[in-house]
Motif scaffolding. Structure first.
Motif, PDB file in Angstrom:
ATOM      1  N   SER A   1       0.822  -1.208   0.000  1.00 35.04           N
ATOM      2  CA  SER A   1       0.000   0.000   0.000  1.00 35.04           C
ATOM      3  C   SER A   1       0.856   1.259   0.000  1.00 35.04           C
ATOM      4  CB  SER A   1      -0.909   0.021   1.233  1.00 35.04           C
ATOM      5  OG  SER A   1      -1.766  -1.100   1.241  1.00 35.04           O
TER       6      SER A   1
ATOM      7  N   GLN B   1       0.902   4.718   1.687  1.00 35.65           N
ATOM      8  CA  GLN B   1       0.322   5.226   2.924  1.00 35.65           C
ATOM      9  C   GLN B   1       0.379   6.744   2.963  1.00 35.65           C
ATOM     10  OE1 GLN B   1      -0.968   3.124   5.500  1.00 35.65           O
ATOM     11  NE2 GLN B   1      -1.847   5.087   6.120  1.00 35.65           N
TER      12      GLN B   1
ATOM     13  N   THR C   1      -0.400  10.555   4.859  1.00 36.42           N
ATOM     14  CA  THR C   1      -0.311  11.114   6.215  1.00 36.42           C
ATOM     15  C   THR C   1      -1.032  12.449   6.339  1.00 36.42           C
ATOM     16  OG1 THR C   1       1.790  12.200   5.671  1.00 36.42           O
ATOM     17  CG2 THR C   1       1.918  10.008   6.678  1.00 36.42           C
TER      18      THR C   1
ATOM     19  N   ALA D   1      -6.823   4.601   7.218  1.00 42.22           N
ATOM     20  CA  ALA D   1      -5.649   4.109   7.940  1.00 42.22           C
ATOM     21  C   ALA D   1      -5.192   5.160   8.940  1.00 42.22           C
ATOM     22  CB  ALA D   1      -4.522   3.793   6.956  1.00 42.22           C
TER      23      ALA D   1
ATOM     24  N   SER E   1      -5.891   8.664   8.395  1.00 43.28           N
ATOM     25  CA  SER E   1      -5.495   9.069   7.049  1.00 43.28           C
ATOM     26  C   SER E   1      -6.065   8.033   6.080  1.00 43.28           C
ATOM     27  CB  SER E   1      -3.972   9.164   6.962  1.00 43.28           C
ATOM     28  OG  SER E   1      -3.596   9.732   5.731  1.00 43.28           O
ATOM     29  N   TYR E   2      -5.327   7.707   5.009  1.00 39.26           N
ATOM     30  CA  TYR E   2      -5.828   6.710   4.065  1.00 39.26           C
ATOM     31  C   TYR E   2      -4.661   5.981   3.430  1.00 39.26           C
ATOM     32  CZ  TYR E   2      -4.519   9.765   0.142  1.00 39.26           C
ATOM     33  OH  TYR E   2      -3.821  10.534  -0.761  1.00 39.26           O
ATOM     34  N   SER E   3      -4.957   4.847   2.806  1.00 41.22           N
ATOM     35  CA  SER E   3      -3.966   4.115   2.031  1.00 41.22           C
ATOM     36  C   SER E   3      -4.576   3.737   0.692  1.00 41.22           C
ATOM     37  CB  SER E   3      -3.490   2.860   2.777  1.00 41.22           C
ATOM     38  OG  SER E   3      -4.562   1.934   2.893  1.00 41.22           O
TER      39      SER E   3
ATOM     40  N   THR F   1      -4.159   0.763  -2.103  1.00 45.31           N
ATOM     41  CA  THR F   1      -3.595  -0.574  -2.254  1.00 45.31           C
ATOM     42  C   THR F   1      -3.897  -1.120  -3.639  1.00 45.31           C
ATOM     43  OG1 THR F   1      -3.994  -0.968   0.101  1.00 45.31           O
ATOM     44  CG2 THR F   1      -3.486  -2.887  -1.282  1.00 45.31           C
TER      45      THR F   1
END
Length: 768
Positions: A373, A375, A377, A481, A484-486, A488
């Protein structure tokens, strides 16, 4: 490399500053430091110095300790002071060099089998007589209750290695990097995780379609090294000559997916937009198999991959009855996910370099894929979803840029003599009317590689991947995540939103025999198919084409494929997002672009067709050290006096003998000298290409000169382009291929005018 005479230099940071300081110290020659280049992702650069003898090693260490004690050196040692200022440490080769940080991170996550063992690759110090080294290594392995599975020694690649089962307790001792056990054994050069092939995303779909009815007749000029295919598949039947030299057919009782899909891509390309069938059959060597059981992922047998490759290619090309003597192209749509490139060539890559040089082969290798993934921030999922499509692409590219260090080429694609192919984000699969809310095609219409494609550069700062070919649209899943978000890359059934259509084993209950795949493997296979078709066209165009040596024809195809690559519009996107923003740092900007695009995305139409406003000339030859060949290129009157876009492009490729353990691993270096009359032709170096210095670091040089100012061309005007071999220690001739193209859109007399002025002409007319 002789570890007992090897000093490890740990740098404080700047490779360039160290190189300048080292140049002022007479007699220093570092291993593998040709074309030293700054790598922002390498936070702790390491270089190796092979000293003449043990006494010299002790003297140098003593000098370093004197410096550490009082920061002063005897009179006359100023150059050494400047060198030491760039260093964190000098030390003899030891346990922490036998296990690289990258390998250590993989080994730390290895899981033992039911017998409590882990399979490791033990590369030995290469000696002229390797029997003593191997005996000592085997004794060291036996002392820790390890079991040797197989061994290989390939002299031309300086590669001597064992595959062994090692008890888990010994693995823990290896990870501790102490002074006991295998990690302290002086005959061992590297301890590495076992090679594990990475299989691309392949999604079976419903239905099937009839394959072309015509059958190829000619002997193979191309081979595929891959997992056992379903040779009786309707799309493959009668088109493959399968060599099961390692007796893997009986073991392959699981789904024969990867080899089937790659063979399909070589033969037809994307079945949603298929290329014309090839006229020749394709040689196929089984090097992997799919076992039965729940873990039926295709894998290598109990042999080292480099060993399998060496034996397979030697059998094709050597012996009283070579199995495929006419083969000059080898497709390798495989990558070792346990060995991302981190500055040191893998043994597998060195063997590929040796095989390409020894047998004169165009070895096409997939760059590899990374499915982990990206990632974020700075944004949460809602903020990402609110972005426009262009801003989503930029956000994903920003995350990719931050993780470049962990998305490097996978072995053996760093091989300098190979043609390394990345995956262009694109395919002919219909765009779905709507995607699930959490699925995004973030790099749609950007011209970027797909989001999982491995990034360069290659060994010695060379341009890798060499080029991009379509590898499917790889969608990503958006997930929250930690506030925040990821993003993939998809690896499950949802991957069916895009992909390259290929043949796959029938899948009950719907008995579909096609599917879609995404990644660099299929991109490499499509490139191999393109090389076969280009060879067939050249064979039809020139009566004596087959009289040219196989090595020269292989290099000509390598040159042609690279010659037809161009940076896409993604260049501007990479510069905007990854930068650096300062236009004065254009060299670093171009470096970041080539990490994603190499020399560019290949245009199949340029490789397989001609036009009346474009002319490509080619030549092959051999160069000895310090020798140069100068080519007089006819410049047509058709481009004269017209203030319109026009360009000249030139490409040179060669096979370099690998020199393992030397300062210059490339045993031969060629240079393409810029023409000296570009101004009269209204041309200058194209900005949208790798920097000239970056282009001269591998075994491919591709340069373009463009302009819009009117050219001044005299009747029978010519331009001289020189291919020059630099001084080196390899006394034999090195084969090379050279291409040059002159192009001006709309200048319809251009091709005919150039053709009239050359001595060797094709026997078939130009086709648009």
């Amino acid at each position: 490399m002789a570890p007992e005479r090897l000093l490890v230099f740990e740098l404080t940071g700047s490779v360039n500053n160290f190189a300048r300081a080292a140049a002022r110290v007479p007699g220093l020659e570092f291993i593998g430091t040709e074309d030293l280049d700054e790598d922002d992702d390498d936070r702790s650069p390491v270089l190796y110095l092979l000293v003449p003898d043990a006494a010299a090693l002790r003297q140098m260490l003593s000098l370093w300790r004197t410096w550490l004690d009082d920061k002063a050196l005897p009179r006359g040692f100023t150059p050494w002071r400047d060198l030491f200022l760039q260093l964190r440490e000098i030390r003899p080769w030891g346990p922490r060099d036998r296990v690289t940080p990258e390998d250590l991170s993989v080994l730390a996550n290895e899981h033992a089998d039911e017998q409590g063992r882990i399979r490791l690759e033990i590369e030995l110090v290469f000696r002229k007589d390797g029997s003593a080294s191997e005996k000592a290594a085997r004794q060291a392995l036996a002392a820790v209750n390890a079991e040797v599975i197989s061994a290989t020694r390939i002299e031309g690649a300086g590669y001597h290695a064992l595959l062994a089962y090692v008890p888990q307790i010994e693995l823990l001792r290896i990870i501790e990097l102490g002074n006991e056990g295998l990690v302290a054994e002086e005959t061992i050069l590297f301890i590495r995780p076992q090679s594990i092939t990475q299989i691309d995303v392949i999604e079976v779909e419903e239905g099937g379609e009839a394959p072309p009815s015509s059958q190829p007749q000619g002997n193979p000029i191309a081979a595929i090294l891959d997992a056992v295919p379903l040779a009786g598949h309707p799309h493959l039947l009668g088109r493959l000559l399968v060599d099961d030299m390692f007796n893997l057919e009986p073991l392959s009782v699981g789904p024969r997916v990867h080899g089937t899909a790659m063979a399909s891509a070589v033969l037809f390309g994307d079945l949603n937009d298929p290329m014309s069938p090839v006229d020749r059959k394709v040689h196929f060597v089984n090097v992997m198999y799919a076992p039965e059981g729940p873990d039926n992922q295709e894998r290598f047998p109990n042999r080292l991959p480099a060993d399998l490759f060496h034996e397979a290619i030697a059998r094709m090309k050597e012996g009283p009855e070579p199995s495929a003597p006419e083969v000059i192209i080898v497709n390798v749509s495989l990558g070792d996910k346990n060995k991302p490139f981190a500055g040191q060539l893998s043994g597998w890559a060195r063997v590929v370099d040796y095989l390409a040089f020894r047998y004169g082969l165009l070895i096409v290798i997939s760059a590899g894929n990374h499915f982990h993934s990206l990632q974020a921030t700075d944004l949460n999922t809602a903020a990402f979803e609110a972005l426009s499509a262009p801003d989503k692409a930029k956000a994903a590219l920003k995350l990719s840029g931050l993780s470049m260090a962990s998305r490097r080429l996978l072995a053996p694609s760093e091989a300098i003599n190979a043609l390394t192919v990345g995956a262009l984000h694109g395919d002919a699969h219909p765009t779905p009317p709507a995607l699930p809310a959490w699925i995004f095609d973030v790099w749609a219409d950007t011209g970027l590689c797909n989001i999982s494609s491995a990034l360069g550069p290659g060994y010695g700062g060379s341009t890798k991947p060499d080029l991009l070919a379509k590898g499917g649209r790889h969608h990503v899943r958006l997930s929250p995540a930690s506030g925040s978000y990821s993003l993939t890359p998809l690896t499950n059934a949802a991957a069916s939103f895009g992909g390259i259509k290929v043949a796959v084993p029938p899948n009950p209950p719907n008995m579909a025999d096609t599917g879609r795949t995404i990644g660099t493997s299929v991109a490499a296979a499509i490139t191999t198919g393109l090389a076969i078709r280009a060879h067939e066209l050249l064979e039809a165009a020139y009566e004596d084409f087959l009289d040219i040596s196989g090595a020269h024809r292989a290099l000509l195809l390598k040159s042609l494929l690279t010659h037809c690559a161009r940076w896409t519009s993604a260049r501007d996107l990479v510069v905007e997002v990854i930068g650096p923003a300062d236009s004065r740092q254009h060299v670093r900007q171009r470096d970041n672009v080539r990490r994603y695009l190499g020399y560019g995305a290949i245009d199949p139409a340029l490789a397989l067709s001609c036009a009346n406003d474009r002319a490509t000339l080619w030549a092959v030859g051999n160069l000895f050290p310090d020798q140069a060949h100068s080519y007089s290129v006819p410049i047509p009157i058709a481009i004269s006096g017209k203030a319109e876009p026009h360009e000249i492009a030139a490409t040179v490729t060669w096979f370099a003998p690998p020199r393992v353990g030397a300062a210059n691993y490339r045993g031969a270096r060629l240079k393409l000298l810029d023409p000296n009359d570009l101004g009269m032709l209204g041309l200058s170096a194209e900005k949208h290409q790798p920097d000239s210095n970056q282009s001269h670091r591998g075994t491919v040089i591709h340069r373009r000169w463009t302009g819009t100012r009117a050219a001044v061309v005299a009747q029978d005007g010519e331009m001289n382009i020189t291919v020059q071999r630099e001084p080196d220690e390899f006394s034999q001739a090195v084969p090379y291929a050279f291409l040059v193209t002159i192009e001006m859109a709309g200048a319809t007399e251009l091709y005919a005018e150039v053709q009239a002025r050359i001595a060797v002409k094709p026997k078939v007319p130009v086709t648009a």
